[in-house]
Design an enzyme around this catalytic site. Structure first.
Site, PDB file in Angstrom:
ATOM      1  N   MET A  88       6.907  -4.364   8.085  1.00 38.69           N
ATOM      2  CA  MET A  88       5.798  -5.197   7.608  1.00 38.69           C
ATOM      3  C   MET A  88       6.036  -5.636   6.159  1.00 38.69           C
ATOM      4  O   MET A  88       5.717  -6.770   5.792  1.00 38.69           O
ATOM      5  CB  MET A  88       4.457  -4.468   7.763  1.00 38.69           C
ATOM      6  CG  MET A  88       4.037  -4.246   9.223  1.00 38.69           C
ATOM      7  SD  MET A  88       3.834  -5.778  10.188  1.00 38.69           S
ATOM      8  CE  MET A  88       5.234  -5.669  11.310  1.00 38.69           C
TER       9      MET A  88
ATOM     10  N   PRO B 101       9.537   3.212   9.660  1.00 36.54           N
ATOM     11  CA  PRO B 101      10.127   1.950  10.134  1.00 36.54           C
ATOM     12  C   PRO B 101       9.113   0.800  10.167  1.00 36.54           C
ATOM     13  O   PRO B 101       9.459  -0.346   9.853  1.00 36.54           O
ATOM     14  CB  PRO B 101      10.631   2.272  11.541  1.00 36.54           C
ATOM     15  CG  PRO B 101      10.720   3.751  11.611  1.00 36.54           C
ATOM     16  CD  PRO B 101       9.672   4.263  10.666  1.00 36.54           C
ATOM     17  N   CYS B 102       7.880   1.087  10.510  1.00 40.87           N
ATOM     18  CA  CYS B 102       6.853   0.034  10.587  1.00 40.87           C
ATOM     19  C   CYS B 102       6.483  -0.454   9.192  1.00 40.87           C
ATOM     20  O   CYS B 102       6.283  -1.649   8.978  1.00 40.87           O
ATOM     21  CB  CYS B 102       5.614   0.541  11.319  1.00 40.87           C
ATOM     22  SG  CYS B 102       5.967   0.993  13.035  1.00 40.87           S
ATOM     23  N   THR B 103       6.423   0.469   8.255  1.00 41.04           N
ATOM     24  CA  THR B 103       6.161   0.089   6.868  1.00 41.04           C
ATOM     25  C   THR B 103       7.276  -0.817   6.373  1.00 41.04           C
ATOM     26  O   THR B 103       7.016  -1.881   5.794  1.00 41.04           O
ATOM     27  CB  THR B 103       6.026   1.340   5.982  1.00 41.04           C
ATOM     28  OG1 THR B 103       4.932   2.132   6.473  1.00 41.04           O
ATOM     29  CG2 THR B 103       5.788   0.973   4.527  1.00 41.04           C
TER      30      THR B 103
END
Length: 157
Positions: free
Chosen positions: A51, A46-48
């Site tokens: 960003m 999810p963070c990838t």
């Protein structure tokens, strides 16, 4: 927790590169809107996605006069590798001590992944006066923000 209308807590940390450059939010306020995108951890799906989504919109944020920063508890080395692997051109800020994470009321644990004292996913837009003019905090850290709403807030700041 910090919300719209509050004075943005300022903090110092380290820019997410192997150079260990200092970061001071005070120095960023007053030169157009500042977007702080807190995320739980580099290299997680999810963070990838988040960003990369911000990177895909980086030109729109820049055109609106905004400066974008990703903030997490990851080490500067991890953040540097993460930026390089995914072509992220805006700065990531390493808050390993958790000062910013706690100041914004975002500290969470994801025990099943062995992550403690990390940032919940959240986005804040700060205007030239240091006031929070937009806030979004995930109910679930796997959720992503409404990127268009963030951009709208920047354009209105």
């Amino acid at each position: 927790m910090v919300s719209t209308g509050d004075a943005a807590p300022t903090f110092t940390a380290t820019v997410g590169t192997s150079d260990h450059e200092p970061f001071d939010l005070d120095e960023e306020i007053g030169d157009g809107p500042v977007v702080l995108a807190f995320f739980p951890g580099a290299f997680t799906p999810p963070c990838t996605n988040e960003m990369i989504a911000f990177q895909e919109r980086a030109d729109a944020f820049e055109s609106a006069g905004a400066t974008l920063f990703g903030v997490s508890a990851d080490s500067p080395f991890s953040q540097g590798a993460f930026r390089e692997e995914h072509g992220i051109e805006f700065d990531l800020v390493s808050d390993m001590a958790g000062d910013a994470i706690r100041a914004y009321g975002l500290e969470i644990d994801i025990a099943e992944l062995g992550l403690h004292g990390i940032a919940n996913r959240a986005v804040f837009v700060i205007d030239d006066d240091g006031e929070v003019v937009y806030d979004w905090v995930a109910d679930d850290p796997t959720n992503e923000p409404d990127y268009e709403a963030v951009l709208d807030a920047v354009e209105s700041a």
